[in-house]
Motif scaffolding. Structure first.
Motif, mmCIF file in Angstrom:
data_model
loop_
_atom_site.group_PDB
_atom_site.id
_atom_site.type_symbol
_atom_site.label_atom_id
_atom_site.label_comp_id
_atom_site.label_asym_id
_atom_site.label_seq_id
_atom_site.Cartn_x
_atom_site.Cartn_y
_atom_site.Cartn_z
ATOM 1 N N VAL A 44 0.859 -1.185 0.000
ATOM 2 C CA VAL A 44 0.000 0.000 0.000
ATOM 3 C C VAL A 44 0.894 1.233 0.000
ATOM 4 O O VAL A 44 1.700 1.431 0.910
ATOM 5 N N GLU A 45 0.754 2.062 -1.010
ATOM 6 C CA GLU A 45 1.554 3.278 -1.111
ATOM 7 C C GLU A 45 0.968 4.377 -0.233
ATOM 8 O O GLU A 45 -0.224 4.368 0.086
ATOM 9 N N PRO A 46 1.795 5.335 0.173
ATOM 10 C CA PRO A 46 1.289 6.452 0.988
ATOM 11 C C PRO A 46 0.221 7.241 0.239
ATOM 12 O O PRO A 46 0.267 7.374 -0.996
ATOM 13 N N THR A 47 -0.737 7.761 0.969
ATOM 14 C CA THR A 47 -1.803 8.582 0.397
ATOM 15 C C THR A 47 -1.863 9.907 1.154
ATOM 16 O O THR A 47 -1.309 10.049 2.245
ATOM 17 N N ASP A 48 -2.536 10.874 0.559
ATOM 18 C CA ASP A 48 -2.719 12.157 1.245
ATOM 19 C C ASP A 48 -3.739 11.985 2.367
ATOM 20 O O ASP A 48 -4.883 11.592 2.125
ATOM 21 N N VAL A 49 -3.322 12.276 3.571
ATOM 22 C CA VAL A 49 -4.197 12.140 4.732
ATOM 23 C C VAL A 49 -4.076 13.392 5.585
ATOM 24 O O VAL A 49 -3.118 14.169 5.465
ATOM 25 N N ALA A 50 -5.045 13.584 6.443
ATOM 26 C CA ALA A 50 -5.016 14.726 7.348
ATOM 27 C C ALA A 50 -3.855 14.586 8.327
ATOM 28 O O ALA A 50 -3.609 13.507 8.877
ATOM 29 N N THR A 51 -3.145 15.677 8.528
ATOM 30 C CA THR A 51 -2.015 15.675 9.450
ATOM 31 C C THR A 51 -2.515 15.935 10.868
ATOM 32 O O THR A 51 -3.255 16.890 11.092
ATOM 33 N N PRO A 52 -2.139 15.093 11.830
ATOM 34 C CA PRO A 52 -2.586 15.337 13.210
ATOM 35 C C PRO A 52 -1.995 16.639 13.739
ATOM 36 O O PRO A 52 -0.898 17.044 13.360
ATOM 37 N N ALA A 213 10.360 1.872 1.055
ATOM 38 C CA ALA A 213 10.286 2.803 2.181
ATOM 39 C C ALA A 213 8.980 3.593 2.124
ATOM 40 O O ALA A 213 8.625 4.150 1.076
ATOM 41 N N GLY A 214 8.259 3.630 3.227
ATOM 42 C CA GLY A 214 6.998 4.354 3.298
ATOM 43 C C GLY A 214 5.794 3.521 2.925
ATOM 44 O O GLY A 214 4.658 3.971 3.124
ATOM 45 N N GLU A 215 6.005 2.322 2.405
ATOM 46 C CA GLU A 215 4.884 1.454 2.049
ATOM 47 C C GLU A 215 4.559 0.516 3.210
ATOM 48 O O GLU A 215 5.391 0.235 4.058
ATOM 49 N N TRP A 231 -0.537 -4.014 11.054
ATOM 50 C CA TRP A 231 0.041 -3.936 9.714
ATOM 51 C C TRP A 231 1.542 -3.714 9.848
ATOM 52 O O TRP A 231 2.040 -3.277 10.885
ATOM 53 N N TYR A 232 2.284 -4.022 8.775
ATOM 54 C CA TYR A 232 3.721 -3.802 8.732
ATOM 55 C C TYR A 232 4.015 -2.567 7.882
ATOM 56 O O TYR A 232 3.367 -2.337 6.856
ATOM 57 N N LEU A 233 5.006 -1.791 8.314
ATOM 58 C CA LEU A 233 5.404 -0.574 7.607
ATOM 59 C C LEU A 233 6.925 -0.556 7.509
ATOM 60 O O LEU A 233 7.616 -0.869 8.477
ATOM 61 N N ARG A 234 7.436 -0.205 6.321
ATOM 62 C CA ARG A 234 8.883 -0.066 6.181
ATOM 63 C C ARG A 234 9.263 1.403 6.317
ATOM 64 O O ARG A 234 8.785 2.257 5.568
ATOM 65 N N LEU A 235 10.138 1.675 7.281
ATOM 66 C CA LEU A 235 10.637 3.030 7.493
ATOM 67 C C LEU A 235 11.790 3.314 6.534
ATOM 68 O O LEU A 235 12.410 2.385 6.002
ATOM 69 N N GLN A 268 1.499 6.079 7.873
ATOM 70 C CA GLN A 268 2.419 6.165 6.732
ATOM 71 C C GLN A 268 2.906 7.589 6.511
ATOM 72 O O GLN A 268 4.069 7.814 6.160
ATOM 73 N N GLY A 269 2.009 8.545 6.703
ATOM 74 C CA GLY A 269 2.393 9.930 6.472
ATOM 75 C C GLY A 269 3.043 10.578 7.671
ATOM 76 O O GLY A 269 3.723 11.600 7.539
ATOM 77 N N THR A 270 2.868 9.975 8.861
ATOM 78 C CA THR A 270 3.317 10.613 10.097
ATOM 79 C C THR A 270 4.644 10.084 10.616
ATOM 80 O O THR A 270 5.523 10.853 11.018
ATOM 81 N N LEU A 271 4.820 8.774 10.628
ATOM 82 C CA LEU A 271 5.966 8.180 11.312
ATOM 83 C C LEU A 271 7.299 8.197 10.554
ATOM 84 O O LEU A 271 8.350 8.395 11.184
ATOM 85 N N PRO A 272 7.330 7.976 9.232
ATOM 86 C CA PRO A 272 8.629 7.925 8.546
ATOM 87 C C PRO A 272 9.545 9.123 8.781
ATOM 88 O O PRO A 272 10.766 8.934 8.936
ATOM 89 N N PRO A 273 9.054 10.369 8.851
ATOM 90 C CA PRO A 273 9.975 11.484 9.107
ATOM 91 C C PRO A 273 10.690 11.413 10.454
ATOM 92 O O PRO A 273 11.717 12.072 10.636
ATOM 93 N N TYR A 274 10.160 10.619 11.379
ATOM 94 C CA TYR A 274 10.794 10.503 12.697
ATOM 95 C C TYR A 274 11.781 9.341 12.772
ATOM 96 O O TYR A 274 12.381 9.107 13.823
ATOM 97 N N ALA A 275 11.951 8.601 11.672
ATOM 98 C CA ALA A 275 12.854 7.448 11.678
ATOM 99 C C ALA A 275 14.283 7.897 11.962
ATOM 100 O O ALA A 275 14.755 8.903 11.432
ATOM 101 N N SER A 276 14.970 7.149 12.796
ATOM 102 C CA SER A 276 16.345 7.501 13.168
ATOM 103 C C SER A 276 17.327 7.010 12.105
ATOM 104 O O SER A 276 16.992 6.189 11.242
#
Length: 328
Positions: A44-52, A213-215, A231-235, A268-276
């Motif tokens: 599943v590719e990232p989609t445009d979602v509301a930002t918390p 990455a991001g899927e 679900w599984y997500l790749r950072l 998908q839209g929130t967590l990847p930018p915080y990846a170390s």
């Protein structure tokens, strides 16, 4: 010889049990037909979602300060006790920046000895947490689980306090670790950094290796002794093996399937930018920056373990003064 090196610090084990090929198949109940039918599963590719409005990262740490043997004046058999320190906190990432929102430190004496008392020393106070023994379970494990339950309860407390302070209903709460016991928290997901078993059946199991990455994988329902959507997500990372940068995310089974899918899209839209990154964190990329920073702060707040241990040793040589009992 072709090989890859796990980016994680060996002191933390590995991000997966051995290799992608040797992960043990789980006996958990799995329902794949939640977001998509099993026959149509694909990344599943990232989609445009509301930002918390804010992402609240919750984590806790614990430490055993000393192991005790608690006897009585009659000279009977001694009971095991554990003096433990634990702390939980919240990092709020919002438009004002990242800051520690709430943080609490507590100490407890965990034991099954009914005549035990609070421990008040020069450098620390351990409240008695009377614990019920469990047939067939070693005492050390019983006490360790009691300490873990107290930590989980404290994480819920600091999370609720952080949300109450914001008074908003459009944030996202991210708990480091399993969601078990915290499924009633709204707008909440939990982040599982390491993997001991493969939950996906063979017919869709190869999707992990196809994630970029991001899927993520589609949402599925997982049942062991309790149920949750997951679900599984790749950072973002350098993909050297099928499980590089993979995290598993859980959310409440009380949600409707489309609500769980919407929450999955938001992660998908929130967590990847915080990846170390490996040069900054030895558990990159799964140990997200806010969580890594919070862990450091929490461990510092637990205090000097050597000082606390010496304080307990000194206290053991003087009479104890009981100050109440709290059930664990």
């Amino acid at each position: 010889m072709k090989f890859s090196v796990d980016a994680w610090d060996p002191g933390y084990g590995t991000s997966f049990q051995e290799t992608a090929e040797t992960l043990e198949a789980s006996s958990a109940r799995v329902s794949l037909d939640v977001e998509h039918a099993a026959a149509s599963w694909r990344p599943v590719e990232p989609t445009d979602v509301a930002t918390p409005s804010a992402v609240l990262f919750v984590d806790g740490v614990r430490r055993i300060d000393a192991r005790l043997w608690i006897g009585d004046e009659s000279g009977g058999d001694a009971s095991m006790g554990v003096c433990g320190s634990y702390a939980a906190g919240v990092v709020c990432c919002c438009e004002e920046g990242a800051h520690v929102s709430h943080l609490e430190v507590r100490r407890g004496l965990f034991t099954t000895a009914v005549k035990a008392e609070d421990l008040d020393t020069q450098h620390g106070y351990w409240s008695l947490a009377l614990t019920t023994s469990e047939p067939g379970t070693p005492p050390s494990q019983t006490l360790s689980l009691a300490l873990q339950r107290r930590l989980a309860d404290l994480e819920v407390i600091v999370a609720a306090n952080a949300r109450a302070a914001r008074r908003r209903d459009d944030d996202l709460l991210v708990i480091d670790g399993p969601l078990r016991g915290r499924t009633k928290l709204e707008r909440t997901v939990s982040l599982i950094k390491s993997h001991q078993a493969s939950y996906l059946p063979h017919e869709v199991g190869d999707i992990i290796g196809r994630l970029r990455a991001g899927e993520r994988t589609p949402v599925f329902l997982l049942g062991t002794t309790w149920e949750r959507y997951t679900w599984y997500l790749r950072l973002p990372c350098e993909i050297e093996s099928s499980w590089s940068g993979i995290v598993r995310i859980e959310c409440s089974p009380d949600l409707a399937p489309d609500q769980a899918a919407s929450l999955a899209n938001q992660t998908q839209g929130t967590l990847p930018p915080y990846a170390s990154e490996p040069h900054k964190d030895t558990r990159a990329p799964q140990n997200l920056y806010p969580i890594g920073g919070l862990e450091t702060q929490l461990r510092h707040r637990l205090g000097d373990p050597r000082l606390l241990w010496r304080s307990l040793r000194i206290a053991a040589r003087r009479p104890s003064t009981g100050k109440g009992v709290e059930e664990a």
